[in-house]
Design an enzyme around this catalytic site. Structure first.
Site, PDB file in Angstrom:
ATOM      1  N   PRO A 114       0.803  -1.205   0.000  1.00 34.74           N
ATOM      2  CA  PRO A 114       0.000   0.000   0.000  1.00 34.74           C
ATOM      3  C   PRO A 114       0.841   1.263   0.000  1.00 34.74           C
ATOM      4  CG  PRO A 114      -0.267  -1.314   2.012  1.00 34.74           C
ATOM      5  CD  PRO A 114       0.981  -1.724   1.338  1.00 34.74           C
ATOM      6  N   GLU A 115       0.568   2.102  -0.966  1.00 29.81           N
ATOM      7  CA  GLU A 115       1.136   3.440  -0.977  1.00 29.81           C
ATOM      8  C   GLU A 115       0.009   4.370  -0.533  1.00 29.81           C
ATOM      9  OE1 GLU A 115       3.517   4.142  -4.547  1.00 29.81           O
ATOM     10  OE2 GLU A 115       3.566   2.012  -4.932  1.00 29.81           O
TER      11      GLU A 115
ATOM     12  N   ARG B 157       3.293 -10.773   5.312  1.00 27.72           N
ATOM     13  CA  ARG B 157       4.722 -10.567   5.588  1.00 27.72           C
ATOM     14  C   ARG B 157       4.986  -9.950   6.953  1.00 27.72           C
ATOM     15  NH1 ARG B 157       7.519  -8.063   0.318  1.00 27.72           N
ATOM     16  NH2 ARG B 157       9.383  -8.543   1.513  1.00 27.72           N
TER      17      ARG B 157
ATOM     18  N   HIS C 275      -2.837 -15.558   8.418  1.00 26.02           N
ATOM     19  CA  HIS C 275      -2.195 -14.258   8.230  1.00 26.02           C
ATOM     20  C   HIS C 275      -3.025 -13.096   8.758  1.00 26.02           C
ATOM     21  CE1 HIS C 275       0.840 -16.378   6.103  1.00 26.02           C
ATOM     22  NE2 HIS C 275       0.025 -16.745   5.137  1.00 26.02           N
TER      23      HIS C 275
END
Length: 275
Positions: A2-3, A111, A93
DNA sequence: CATGTTACCTGGTCGC
DNA sequence: TGCGACCAGGTAACAT
């Protein structure tokens, strides 16, 4: 992942629905980047007043303190209110659940570069460490051409890396950095201070235009990004250079090149973005 | 000080 | 099919 556009789209996709809710319970899965900083049980009963964004951080204002969320590289949020399909049991996750009276907010982050941090107030040491050095907000009026020009003039760094650092302007990540430099026809390796005033102006405008357009388009979904309501983004369909290694430039038809800058991929057109 | 490199973590893809 | 190498949207901490 995400930006700024993806974070902003995420914010908009649940801010109104969670505002005013009271926290029923909170739970953590595997460790994220930092410890939560408070007992999950202590969050119960607090009210979520609203959701703000600073750079790529989401700030949930609580009746007492705030929760700072970051999605890292692979994070996404999901929010399900009453009457919507329930999110079900937490998967491998899913690392943070915030059950509220108006729905369940869940952080999914394979991650685990993301973060959920409780901060007692804005003047908390950790909050300051994370937020104080951030550059200007590109979609705010405070992001003036003059201030941007001063920021670039103060750095010898390659412009691509200066943009990624967020020290002048926040929110421009690896995808949008390549895109805005292509649109303003600036070579990614050019030292920031050496960029002429006309190109600085073009870059300033490109940053505002591209990020605003990307927000409108629901962000970029390369793999699995979706907003908290499950909607995927569509900006990737209009990327001019990112991920288009070897394909023809939309402007001059010469092949788009891929180069490495500080371990990150940069896509650009050798002809249109001459050094 | 400014700038460049490393580390964090998992999963997907590619070549052998 | 398996295995290793490499890649991925970020950024703090460290080294130079």
């Amino acid at each position: 992942m995400p930006e700024l556009p993806e974070v902003e789209v995420t914010r908009r996709s649940f801010a109104d629905r969670i505002a005013g809710a009271h926290i029923v319970s909170a739970s953590l899965g595997k460790p994220l980047r930092w410890p939560l900083g408070i007992d999950c049980a202590a969050l119960a009963g607090r009210q979520v007043l609203g959701v703000r964004r600073r750079g790529k951080y989401l700030l949930l204002d609580l009746s007492e303190g705030l929760l700072l969320l970051h999605l890292g590289m692979s994070g996404s949020l999901r929010f399900a209110g009453p009457g919507e399909a329930p999110l079900g049991a937490a998967g491998a996750h899913d690392h943070f659940d915030l059950q509220t009276t108006q729905g369940l907010l869940r952080l999914h982050d394979p991650r685990r570069f993301g973060a959920v941090v409780y901060v007692p107030g804005e003047d908390d040491a950790l909050a300051r460490k994370l937020l104080d050095h951030l550059g200007m907000e590109p979609l705010e009026d405070s992001f003036s051409l003059e201030a941007f020009r001063r920021g670039l003039a103060a750095s010898r760094s390659p412009i691509k890396q200066l943009l990624l650092s967020g020290s002048v302007v926040v929110g421009v990540g690896n995808i949008y950095a390549s895109e805005v430099l292509f649109l303003s026809r600036i070579h990614p390796a050019r030292p920031a201070r050496d960029i002429g005033p006309r190109k600085v102006r073009a870059l300033h405008e490109a940053i505002r235009a591209v990020l605003a357009l990307a927000v409108e388009q629901g962000g970029t979904t390369l793999r699995d990004f979706s907003a908290a309501n499950g909607m995927e983004g569509h900006f990737q369909l209009q990327a001019r250079v990112y991920g288009r290694d070897g394909q023809p430039c939309t402007h001059c038809s010469r092949p788009i090149r891929l180069m490495r800058q500080g371990q990150r991929s940069t896509y650009y057109c050798v002809h249109c973005q001459a050094a």
